[in-house]
Design a protein around this motif. Sequence first.
Motif, PDB file in Angstrom:
ATOM      1  N   LEU A  57      -1.504 -11.021   2.821  1.00  0.00           N
ATOM      2  CA  LEU A  57      -2.191 -10.392   3.942  1.00  0.00           C
ATOM      3  C   LEU A  57      -3.799 -10.714   3.892  1.00  0.00           C
ATOM      4  N   PRO A  58      -4.100 -10.520   5.159  1.00  0.00           N
ATOM      5  CA  PRO A  58      -5.710 -10.786   5.226  1.00  0.00           C
ATOM      6  C   PRO A  58      -6.653 -10.358   4.132  1.00  0.00           C
ATOM      7  N   ASP A  59      -6.140  -9.174   3.492  1.00  0.00           N
ATOM      8  CA  ASP A  59      -6.998  -8.753   2.621  1.00  0.00           C
ATOM      9  C   ASP A  59      -6.767  -8.973   1.175  1.00  0.00           C
ATOM     10  N   GLY A  60      -5.752 -10.158   1.111  1.00  0.00           N
ATOM     11  CA  GLY A  60      -5.492 -10.832  -0.220  1.00  0.00           C
ATOM     12  C   GLY A  60      -4.535  -9.993  -0.825  1.00  0.00           C
ATOM     13  N   THR A  61      -3.541  -9.004  -0.382  1.00  0.00           N
ATOM     14  CA  THR A  61      -2.479  -8.463  -0.940  1.00  0.00           C
ATOM     15  C   THR A  61      -1.200  -9.334  -0.719  1.00  0.00           C
ATOM     16  N   THR A  62      -0.489  -9.411  -1.592  1.00  0.00           N
ATOM     17  CA  THR A  62       0.691 -10.309  -1.773  1.00  0.00           C
ATOM     18  C   THR A  62       1.844  -9.475  -1.620  1.00  0.00           C
ATOM     19  N   VAL A  63       2.816  -9.760  -0.774  1.00  0.00           N
ATOM     20  CA  VAL A  63       4.050  -9.094  -0.470  1.00  0.00           C
ATOM     21  C   VAL A  63       5.296 -10.313  -0.783  1.00  0.00           C
ATOM     22  N   SER A  75       5.853  -2.180  -7.263  1.00  0.00           N
ATOM     23  CA  SER A  75       4.632  -2.399  -7.242  1.00  0.00           C
ATOM     24  C   SER A  75       4.040  -2.613  -8.805  1.00  0.00           C
ATOM     25  N   THR A  76       3.253  -3.943  -8.618  1.00  0.00           N
ATOM     26  CA  THR A  76       2.693  -4.220  -9.945  1.00  0.00           C
ATOM     27  C   THR A  76       1.267  -3.913 -10.035  1.00  0.00           C
ATOM     28  N   GLY A  77       0.986  -3.021  -8.954  1.00  0.00           N
ATOM     29  CA  GLY A  77      -0.477  -2.743  -9.214  1.00  0.00           C
ATOM     30  C   GLY A  77      -0.766  -1.600  -9.844  1.00  0.00           C
ATOM     31  N   ASP A  78      -2.046  -1.217  -9.900  1.00  0.00           N
ATOM     32  CA  ASP A  78      -2.377   0.287 -10.771  1.00  0.00           C
ATOM     33  C   ASP A  78      -2.427   1.195  -9.625  1.00  0.00           C
ATOM     34  N   ALA A  79      -1.371   2.216  -9.852  1.00  0.00           N
ATOM     35  CA  ALA A  79      -0.996   3.264  -8.941  1.00  0.00           C
ATOM     36  C   ALA A  79      -2.010   4.568  -9.021  1.00  0.00           C
ATOM     37  N   LYS A  80      -3.005   4.330  -9.921  1.00  0.00           N
ATOM     38  CA  LYS A  80      -3.869   5.584 -10.119  1.00  0.00           C
ATOM     39  C   LYS A  80      -4.872   5.539  -8.963  1.00  0.00           C
ATOM     40  N   THR A  81      -5.063   4.410  -8.316  1.00  0.00           N
ATOM     41  CA  THR A  81      -5.850   4.197  -7.115  1.00  0.00           C
ATOM     42  C   THR A  81      -4.914   3.643  -5.864  1.00  0.00           C
ATOM     43  N   PRO A  82      -4.132   4.485  -5.534  1.00  0.00           N
ATOM     44  CA  PRO A  82      -3.128   3.879  -4.521  1.00  0.00           C
ATOM     45  C   PRO A  82      -3.713   3.643  -3.284  1.00  0.00           C
ATOM     46  N   VAL A  83      -2.910   2.791  -2.250  1.00  0.00           N
ATOM     47  CA  VAL A  83      -3.646   2.337  -1.149  1.00  0.00           C
ATOM     48  C   VAL A  83      -3.538   3.602  -0.135  1.00  0.00           C
ATOM     49  N   ASP A  84      -4.190   3.605   0.960  1.00  0.00           N
ATOM     50  CA  ASP A  84      -4.097   4.383   2.056  1.00  0.00           C
ATOM     51  C   ASP A  84      -2.938   3.933   2.833  1.00  0.00           C
ATOM     52  N   ASP A  85      -2.661   4.840   3.895  1.00  0.00           N
ATOM     53  CA  ASP A  85      -1.620   4.787   4.785  1.00  0.00           C
ATOM     54  C   ASP A  85      -1.734   4.022   5.874  1.00  0.00           C
ATOM     55  N   GLY A  86      -2.964   3.388   6.096  1.00  0.00           N
ATOM     56  CA  GLY A  86      -3.107   2.164   6.969  1.00  0.00           C
ATOM     57  C   GLY A  86      -2.689   0.832   6.221  1.00  0.00           C
ATOM     58  N   ALA A  87      -2.969   0.876   4.979  1.00  0.00           N
ATOM     59  CA  ALA A  87      -2.602  -0.347   4.197  1.00  0.00           C
ATOM     60  C   ALA A  87      -1.316  -0.336   3.911  1.00  0.00           C
ATOM     61  N   LEU A 140       0.981   0.769   6.067  1.00  0.00           N
ATOM     62  CA  LEU A 140       1.851   0.340   7.143  1.00  0.00           C
ATOM     63  C   LEU A 140       1.929  -0.999   6.967  1.00  0.00           C
ATOM     64  N   ALA A 141       0.889  -1.773   7.015  1.00  0.00           N
ATOM     65  CA  ALA A 141       0.761  -3.168   6.740  1.00  0.00           C
ATOM     66  C   ALA A 141       1.613  -3.734   5.696  1.00  0.00           C
ATOM     67  N   ILE A 142       1.799  -3.291   4.559  1.00  0.00           N
ATOM     68  CA  ILE A 142       2.549  -3.713   3.490  1.00  0.00           C
ATOM     69  C   ILE A 142       4.070  -3.412   3.688  1.00  0.00           C
TER      70      ILE A 142
END
Length: 335
Positions: free
Chosen positions: A169-175, A285-297, A299-301
Amino acid sequence: MKTGPLNLITDVRGLRVGNAQDSDVKSGVTVVTADASFTASVHVMGGAPGTRETDLLAPDKLVPAVDALFLSGGSAFGLDAGSGVMDGLHAAGRGFAVGNVTVPLVPGAILFDLINGGDKTWDQNPYRALGRAAYNAAGSEFALGSHGAGTGATAAMQKGGLGSASAVLPDGTTVGALVAANPIGSVTTLDTRHFWAAPYEVGEEFGGYGVNPSAHLGDLPDSQKAAAMASSGQPTNTTIAIVATDAPLTKAQCQRIAVAAHDGMARAIVPSHTPFDGDLVFAVSTGDAKTPVDDGALLAIGHAAAVCLSRAIARGIYHATPAINDLLPCWSETL
């Protein structure tokens, strides 16, 4: 849409995938694991699922993460693949701590490939050994098509297979997505050349034939799969998938991504989610869920997960290869 370096689910940071298969049985197992446990959830939309330990993936259940997921052929026999994966994880000291004991957590799902021309007269269930072998083979690169859980898969008009795809994704997130496609429905239009997933193709990852320009594409084809398996009473089916991201998601957010990813299945298989399919999507998800993404992100994921799953389904069929006693041709043989 930009793909990751490998255009595989292993472009998602931390994930590894392994395949194992038996060419005589015409079946196999695919395992997704990582060096550390990961957050996961699931959503089932097919009418005939076969699963192991999926209840613990609900957002309200105690377990926060799992150690591996598996996709397997073999119908109910294939659920034993999870025991082989557990053996590998246990040997590595992995698992959920309960006192002084660790219990590896390995949810999984199966597809029905028992009637596909393979020899199913085994004396000992082969899937535990296949599960261990797939776990041991896990790495960043793996084969698509007639490998792992896609070895004996079939679709309405041709062989099915194991597929994968990724997006950055444009912000660098990989799916990414991984799928064993074995549907009662068709992955191609009536001419068998054009994939339903064609609008989402990146480059020529499944042939580059584009969208079928014909009209009346909603008509169902006369299924070659149904004809080939008429003696069994009904075709043997189910598409099972895993979508993943390196964005930090909670279990509830993973479940929402699994729901969204089913759109990708419906765009790539016509019809999908039927009473005769056990269609299911895990989300990881392999990320750190202590700081989860917001709803807008989120949607994109979810959108990217659906697109990746459509592409992965087409890639699985595109890469299928012929084998002895096949009941259906490969896509490449129908052109």
